[in-house]
Design an enzyme around this catalytic site. Structure first.
Site, short mmCIF file in Angstrom:
data_model
loop_
_atom_site.label_atom_id
_atom_site.label_comp_id
_atom_site.label_asym_id
_atom_site.label_seq_id
_atom_site.Cartn_x
_atom_site.Cartn_y
_atom_site.Cartn_z
N HIS A 182 0.83 -1.21 0.00
CA HIS A 182 0.00 0.00 0.00
C HIS A 182 0.87 1.27 0.00
O HIS A 182 0.44 2.32 0.48
CB HIS A 182 -0.95 0.04 1.21
CG HIS A 182 -1.86 -1.14 1.30
ND1 HIS A 182 -3.11 -1.15 0.75
CD2 HIS A 182 -1.68 -2.35 1.88
CE1 HIS A 182 -3.69 -2.32 0.99
NE2 HIS A 182 -2.84 -3.07 1.66
N SER A 312 17.14 18.05 -17.05
CA SER A 312 16.39 19.30 -17.01
C SER A 312 17.12 20.38 -17.79
O SER A 312 18.35 20.44 -17.81
CB SER A 312 16.19 19.75 -15.56
OG SER A 312 15.60 21.03 -15.51
N LYS A 318 20.36 17.62 -12.55
CA LYS A 318 19.20 16.73 -12.39
C LYS A 318 19.29 15.57 -13.38
O LYS A 318 19.57 15.76 -14.56
CB LYS A 318 17.90 17.50 -12.61
CG LYS A 318 16.65 16.75 -12.18
CD LYS A 318 15.45 17.69 -12.25
CE LYS A 318 14.21 17.07 -11.61
NZ LYS A 318 13.74 15.90 -12.36
N GLU A 325 10.69 5.67 -17.81
CA GLU A 325 9.65 6.48 -18.44
C GLU A 325 9.41 6.05 -19.88
O GLU A 325 8.26 6.03 -20.36
CB GLU A 325 10.04 7.95 -18.37
CG GLU A 325 10.04 8.49 -16.95
CD GLU A 325 10.71 9.84 -16.79
OE1 GLU A 325 10.65 10.39 -15.69
OE2 GLU A 325 11.32 10.33 -17.77
#
Length: 459
Positions: A182, A312, A318, A325
């Site tokens: 969960h 980025s 970053k 993805e």
């Protein structure tokens, strides 16, 4: 562009002067300027395999002379190898039977055969399409191309990804970390156990895909127009399919029932469903990996994900989980493709499904996308993953849910009180249990062995 005038049963039509295709193909080019989607290399290969094999059998059975058959076979072989791909110009959004594409193949192969045999007058329909119909050729091409794509591309790609995950399972076997259910803290696991689960997901997905192959290896060829086999000599399709199996190396066989094979596309729906199920498994794996690698300072950060490119245009330093993805986007496309296949499969009417071109395109695209994505994900993500053992240890030692291992000793209710107090106060479970006098230090040492917790059983 220079044109020549071609004639068919509907009259005259302008065709590019250097095109091998003829009037019927050009009419379809003019009628269906819908997208830039074309039939894939695999599908065109399957058409060439059928047409060349049919020509060989027609000669062997005495219906065509050897010279005509040989020229058609040589031309069809060029279709198989891709030498004539620029002549297959039709949009996948066309007549639902795929008649335009079958005609395209017939015209191209006939024209090229007439170049090979200058004295010949090989006809697209009478010779190249002998004993066949679009209604059995196109479903056969769907099955043949799908079998080749799955066997040659997808199954090896899934196998490679499973092996990469298995290697990481072994590498991470001693990294103890918090389990999570969960999205909340749960009892400890090892990072190796998690990756072993991922590897098994891929293995089971592979088995599900393999189970659809016998259905796809059953071919509609021989049913001709409506399943009755009109205009096909007795034994013709059986011999052609046998030759196709010999030439391809795959165990193709004639359909048990030609009315089922042409009126429905259930095998294609089933195959697409297996691809969708595999895609769902891959989504879960890719999503877990990006979450485990989130951070690096304010996320879970139990994994170090390979840094592949700047993440980025505005935030220096970053790095994003780009491979996860990519995989997740591929899965979204595959699920969309499956929805199109399912809906198309439902639209068979009487003796023919009239959504075959889009079914072929989506099934083959899904196979190609999953194959490529698995290969890249394994090589550029999984193989380069590293465990952040210090972070995993830090989080599991702060995990109040390890009190679960004490249930047999202190009871569920006492465990719940200890866990709540540990979360509220920031103090350790060990400290609170000792303070409450619920267990001795020696008993705690045995019961709170984090590595043993990952092995299950009662301590």
């Amino acid at each position: 562009m220079e044109y020549r005038i071609e004639k068919d049963s509907m009259g005259e039509v302008k065709v590019p002067v250097d095109a091998l295709y003829g009037a019927s193909t050009q009419r379809a080019v003019d009628n269906f300027p819908i997208s830039k989607h074309r039939f894939s290399r695999r599908f065109i290969w399957a058409l060439g395999l059928q047409k060349g094999s049919s020509a060989s059998v027609a000669a062997a059975m005495g219906f065509k002379d050897e010279k005509t058959s040989g020229a058609i076979r040589e031309s069809a072989d060029e279709v198989m190898t891709g030498d004539l791909d620029d002549q297959f110009v039709l949009d996948i959004f066309q007549t639902g039977s795929g008649t335009s594409t079958n005609t395209n193949a017939n015209e191209v192969i006939a024209a090229r055969a007439n170049q090979i045999l200058p004295a010949g007058s090989i006809h697209p329909n009478d010779d190249v399409n002998f004993g066949q119909s679009s209604n059995d050729v196109i479903p056969t091409a769907i099955h043949v191309s799908a079998v080749a794509a799955i066997r040659e591309d997808l199954l090896p790609a899934l196998g490679g990804l499973a092996r990469s995950l298995e290697r990481k399972s072994e590498e991470f076997s001693d990294v103890v970390k918090s389990g999570r259910t969960h999205l909340m803290d749960a009892t400890p696991v090892t990072l190796g156990q998690e990756f072993g689960g991922y590897a098994e997901q891929v293995r089971k997905s592979t088995e599900r895909v393999e189970r659809v192959l016998p259905e796809l290896e059953e071919l509609a060829l021989g049913g001709t127009a409506v399943g009755t086999g009109i205009n096909a000599p007795e034994g013709f399709a059986t011999a052609v399919i046998s030759l196709m199996a010999e030439r391809s190396g795959y165990p193709f066989r004639e359909a048990d029932d030609h009315f089922e094979a042409q009126g429905s596309k259930d095998a294609v729906v089933s195959a697409s469903g297996a691809l969708r199920t595999a895609a769902v498994a891959l989504f879960k794996i890719a999503n877990d990996i990006r979450l485990l690698g989130s951070g690096p300072t304010s996320g879970i950060s139990e994994l170090r994900i390979p840094a592949l490119q700047p993440g980025s245009s505005i935030m220096p330093g970053k790095v994003n989980p780009v491979m996860s993805e990519m995989m997740m986007q591929v899965v979204a496309q595959v699920i969309g493709n499956d929805a199109a296949v399912v809906w198309s499969g439902a639209n068979g009417n009487f003796e023919l499904n009239v959504m075959m071109p889009v079914m072929a395109h989506n099934l083959l695209e899904s196979t190609e996308l999953l194959s490529n994505a698995c290969n890249v994900f394994a090589q550029r993500c999984v193989d380069g993953l590293e465990a952040n053992e210090a972070r995993a240890q830090e989080l599991v030692e702060r995990n109040a849910i390890i009190v679960t291992a004490l249930n047999p000793h202190i009871g569920y209710d006492n465990g719940a009180k200890i866990a709540k107090e540990a979360v509220a106060s920031g103090r350790s479970v060990r400290e609170l249990v000792l303070e409450a006098g619920l267990m001795t230090e020696k008993e705690l040492d045995n019961a709170l062995d984090l590595r043993k917790m990952t092995e299950g059983g009662l301590r």
